[in-house]
Design a protein around this motif. Structure first.
Motif, mmCIF file in Angstrom:
data_model
loop_
_atom_site.group_PDB
_atom_site.id
_atom_site.type_symbol
_atom_site.label_atom_id
_atom_site.label_comp_id
_atom_site.label_asym_id
_atom_site.label_seq_id
_atom_site.Cartn_x
_atom_site.Cartn_y
_atom_site.Cartn_z
ATOM 1 N N SER A 116 -3.045 12.913 3.647
ATOM 2 C CA SER A 116 -4.325 12.300 4.030
ATOM 3 C C SER A 116 -4.244 10.774 4.078
ATOM 4 O O SER A 116 -5.115 10.107 4.624
ATOM 5 N N GLN A 117 -3.172 10.209 3.481
ATOM 6 C CA GLN A 117 -3.038 8.733 3.467
ATOM 7 C C GLN A 117 -2.084 8.231 4.561
ATOM 8 O O GLN A 117 -1.669 7.072 4.533
ATOM 9 N N ILE A 140 0.998 4.252 -2.877
ATOM 10 C CA ILE A 140 0.762 5.676 -2.561
ATOM 11 C C ILE A 140 1.892 6.540 -3.122
ATOM 12 O O ILE A 140 1.667 7.569 -3.769
ATOM 13 N N LYS A 143 -2.910 15.245 -0.476
ATOM 14 C CA LYS A 143 -3.387 13.863 -0.664
ATOM 15 C C LYS A 143 -2.435 12.880 0.033
ATOM 16 O O LYS A 143 -2.876 11.926 0.699
ATOM 17 N N VAL A 158 -2.210 4.767 6.676
ATOM 18 C CA VAL A 158 -1.510 3.526 6.292
ATOM 19 C C VAL A 158 -0.206 3.422 7.080
ATOM 20 O O VAL A 158 0.184 2.346 7.539
ATOM 21 N N ASP A 179 0.837 -1.218 0.000
ATOM 22 C CA ASP A 179 0.000 0.000 0.000
ATOM 23 C C ASP A 179 0.870 1.266 0.000
ATOM 24 O O ASP A 179 0.584 2.225 -0.723
#
Length: 841
Positions: free
Chosen positions: A159-160, A129, A156, A163, A125
């Protein structure tokens, strides 16, 4: 940590890359540094008084916009290059994952499905990204212009971060699982120790080898890097640019994320525990000079929550990972500060003659100027590197030999360790940090050789002070500091709980260490001292001003034989950055320093050296300051001006034993009062002199010579003095230097000879006043010789304020020193002597 501690280069954002904390180009990386109470929040945004995150302010104004956008592009290019390295590292991790998964279901599995999923948890993941982020950012950099926006991409990415939270929570288990599997399965061990990482596309070196443990640490390192980049991007983005609010938002998210995961991110911090089973943390570290085996050694000292460790850098083969070697450690439970009576047990302090320190400063300044000139010259880069290396050596020598303030500690067996610091400020900080930890319920500990090795090895990753403070470790873009004169008025102080005898000292940084420059008078028996004293402090590339507030100790039994020991009690201390924009305005800038509940009010303004060194003739010819010396002596019907005779007489009467006489600044308001009195020929001048602080009288004499419309040794003869002092043959030099004295006008010769004999008498008391002939030549040389319009600079390009400081200073000091070291020179003999220098003056 300052933003400037990071370099942007085509090899990527420094600090990312290879194994063991090394980047692709061999430079070292920084570990994640947490924000826990006992650690300095090194890599996180500054916090306001209410705990809120303080976001960086854009550095842009007017014409700087274009430069700012170019800096923004450079920041992004560097980060993009490091993103490529990071993606390659994640890809290297993923490469064995698929075959390991495939074999998990066969009859001969290397790992179980559970183990594979634990070790490689969320890597796929994270890879996805960053691959998407890289692919979106690349075209923006390739087609760069002022309209390009990237804020949405960073928003963006931020915001991830959820993970990453999942990855962090699993990180410790992943490492433990990988280690167990390596021990149980030689095939997996071989795989995990030899992961191939692709190099950047344009790199000749295609692959490097890394371990699984090192690569699993990369995602943790990355969040910190991204936060730093956001800081730098905001600094170079105008507030009205569409990117600004998006980058601000991304920084807030990243900042909150870092705060939330805090120190749990790095189990290496908790790998070593204290005797009580608590995590041992690094509280403070720094480079200190230790007196060991009768010589000075530079050490890196680490203060942990339960012990103090003194280490030195190990000599390792080129390309090998640097490590520390432990010299000694003391558990804090066994550490005591030495009392003054115990001083015999400690090594003695060796102090170099101050003229050697001053000579080295001038050499360094000359080298700095040479480097600036070579940078502009075609093909000057190789010479720049050689000069930098030489300057680095000289600055390191200065750092080793300049500190003189003792910081003594003992272990429980009475063994004494002696450090030397350049400032009482640092000594107070170390002492306070240790005493604060000692208030806790500490237990003594004895580390086994293995534990000591583990702890010492971890120092390299944990340290917060990474480089010795020399110019070679700074970026060229870093502020060079201020050269000139800082005027400081110390007004008053409040917040004392009981009456005391109080005074303040002022320190500024110079050549990587701090120097005490001024001291207020003692205000007796008060809780609200009103000093209102002004000082003029010379700055040599300074960036900080420190104010220390002391309670005066009048108990003679407490005073130590060691002159460098300060026994007065520090009541508070504080530091302000000398921001050129604030300081360089013509108006006074008022400020307050808060220290341990005490508030000290002060004002400051700055005069650059090129302005302060101008000799400006006085408009009032009836006075003495700024008036030609022959006009004054003719009016007074004297051979030597009255002001010179009176100041010398007063200094010899009660100032000749004063430590630092002529070097320590007098109170500026006192000097101005004396200046006014001499200018108006006040009848009470002798009463004023007898009541005035001796440093103010010494300062008045220096000011008189500094403000002469032409130097005492004259503009006309200046080039000849410069040539004469450079002669190698002693006889020719003697001939020339005596002829030049004879060539001076009579009032100038008489005044110079009077001052010369006075300065020799001051130097005779050097053991008491610490002022050698060289010290005095350093103070007076430029004042007596500096041309009214720099003859030496005519036709030359002055590249910086530091040029003005170092240009010809060494020669000016040498001229005065020559006469100070010469046997007594009488006016009558000088005039009788018929030797003539062969060249016309």
């Amino acid at each position: 940590m300052k933003d400037t501690d990071f370099n942007y280069n085509t090899d990527g954002y420094e600090g990312d890359g290879g194994e063991d904390g090394k980047s692709q180009d061999g430079s070292e990386t920084l570990p994640f540094i947490d924000e826990s109470p006992t650690m300095s929040p090194q890599l996180c945004a500054p916090q306001g008084p209410d705990g809120e995150t303080v976001l960086p302010t854009p550095l842009l104004a007017g014409g700087d916009i274009e430069k700012g956008l170019e800096m923004k592009r450079l920041v992004l290019s560097g980060f993009l290059a490091s993103e490529e390295i990071y993606i390659n590292q994640l890809e290297a991790l993923l490469l064995p994952m698929r075959p390991l998964k495939a074999t998990a279901t066969t009859s001969q599995p290397v790992l179980t499905i559970q183990q594979v999923e634990t070790i490689f948890y969320k890597i796929q993941d994270i890879f996805q990204i960053h691959k998407e982020f890289y692919d979106a950012l690349l075209p923006s950099i390739q087609q760069w212009d002022e309209k390009v926006t990237v804020g949405h991409l960073f928003q963006k990415l931020a915001s991830q971060l959820g993970v990453y939270k999942a990855f962090v929570d699993n990180y410790k288990v992943a490492l433990e699982t990988a280690e167990k599997c390596s021990q149980a399965n030689s095939q997996f061990q071989k795989i995990s120790e030899n992961l191939k990482v692709k190099g950047p596309k344009d790199s000749k070196d295609c692959t490097t080898t890394s371990s699984m443990e090192a690569l699993l640490y990369k995602p943790i390192d990355r969040v910190t890097r991204s936060t730093l980049v956001l800081h730098d991007l905001l600094k170079h983005t105008p507030k009205d640019h569409p990117d600004f609010p998006l980058l601000q938002d991304a920084l807030r998210i990243s900042q909150n994320f870092l705060s939330s995961i805090n120190e749990e991110i790095d189990p290496r911090r908790t790998a070593v525990t204290t005797p009580k089973g608590e995590a041992r943390q690094l509280v403070k570290d720094g480079f200190l000079v230790e007196v060991s085996e009768s010589s000075r050694k530079l050490r890196h000292v680490f203060l942990f929550t339960d012990l103090l460790l003194c280490a030195k850098m190990k000599k390792t083969a080129v390309g090998r990972h640097q490590q520390y070697e432990c010299k000694w450690y003391i558990p804090l439970a066994d550490l005591t500060f030495q009392t003054l009576d115990d001083s015999d047990a400690c090594p003695s302090i060796q102090v170099l003659p101050e003229h050697e320190i001053e000579e080295m400063k001038i050499k360094i300044s000359v080298l700095k100027n040479e480097i600036q000139k070579e940078k502009k010259a075609p093909k000057g880069q190789s010479r720049v590197e050689r000069l930098r290396k030489k300057m680095n050596e000289q600055e390191s020598w200065l750092l080793l030999h300049s500190p003189t303030i003792p910081f003594r500690i003992n272990n429980k067996h009475g063994k004494c360790y002696l450090f030397l610091l350049s400032s009482d400020y640092e000594r107070s900080e170390w002492r306070e940090s240790i005493q604060k930890l000692q208030k806790k319920d500490l237990q003594s500990c004895m580390l086994s050789s293995v534990e000591l090795q583990v702890l010492t090895s971890s120092c390299f990753k944990l340290r917060t002070v990474h480089n010795i403070p020399v110019t070679g470790n700074k970026d060229d873009e870093e502020t060079p500091g201020l050269y000139g004169f800082l005027h400081v008025i110390v007004h008053s102080a409040k917040g004392f709980k009981q009456s005391a005898n109080l005074y303040c000292t002022l320190e500024v940084d110079s050549f990587g260490y701090f120097v005490s420059k001024a001291k207020t008078r003692v205000f007796r028996d008060t809780t609200e001292p009103q000093w209102n004293e002004e000082f003029e402090i010379e700055l040599e590339g300074s960036q900080y001003l420190r104010i220390l507030c002391y309670e005066k100790c009048y108990d003679k039994s407490m005073l130590n034989k060691d002159d460098n020991e300060i026994v007065d009690k520090i009541m508070g201390k504080g530091q302000v950055q000398l921001d050129p924009q604030t300081v360089q305005s013509k108006n006074w800038h008022m400020d307050v320093i808060e220290m341990n509940g005490i508030k000290v009010e002060f004002s400051m303004k700055f005069t650059s050296r090129d302005l302060s060194l101008k000799r400006t003739p006085s408009k009032k010819q009836s006075g003495v300051f700024g008036v030609k010396i022959n006009v004054v002596t003719k009016r007074e019907r004297s051979k030597v001006p009255y002001i010179v005779r009176q100041c010398i007489e007063e200094v010899e009467k009660r100032g000749i034993d004063e430590v630092g006489i002529y070097r320590i600044s007098g109170v500026a308001t006192d000097i101005q009062a004396l200046k006014s009195a001499f200018d108006t020929n006040t009848k009470d001048i002798l009463v004023m002199l007898s009541d005035m602080d001796i440093n103010a009288i010494a300062g008045t004499l220096k000011l008189y010579f500094r403000e002469l419309p032409e130097p005492l040794l004259t503009d006309r003869l200046y080039p000849a003095f410069m040539e004469g002092i450079a002669l190698s043959d002693p006889a020719a030099k003697e001939n020339c230097m005596m002829h030049l004295l004879r060539s001076l006008p009579e009032p100038n010769i008489m005044t110079f000879l009077t001052l010369l004999e006075h300065l020799k008498r001051v130097a005779e008391k050097e053991p008491i006043n610490k002022m050698s002939l060289h010290n005095l030549a350093t103070v007076f040389g430029p004042t007596l010789l500096r041309p009214s319009e720099s003859e030496s600079a005519k036709g030359q390009h002055i590249t910086s304020a530091s040029d003005i400081w170092s240009h010809d200073v060494m020669a000016q000091v040498q001229v005065l020193l020559y006469y100070l070291q010469h046997p007594p020179i009488s006016y009558a003999e000088l005039k009788r002597n018929t030797l003539y220098f062969s060249t016309d003056v």
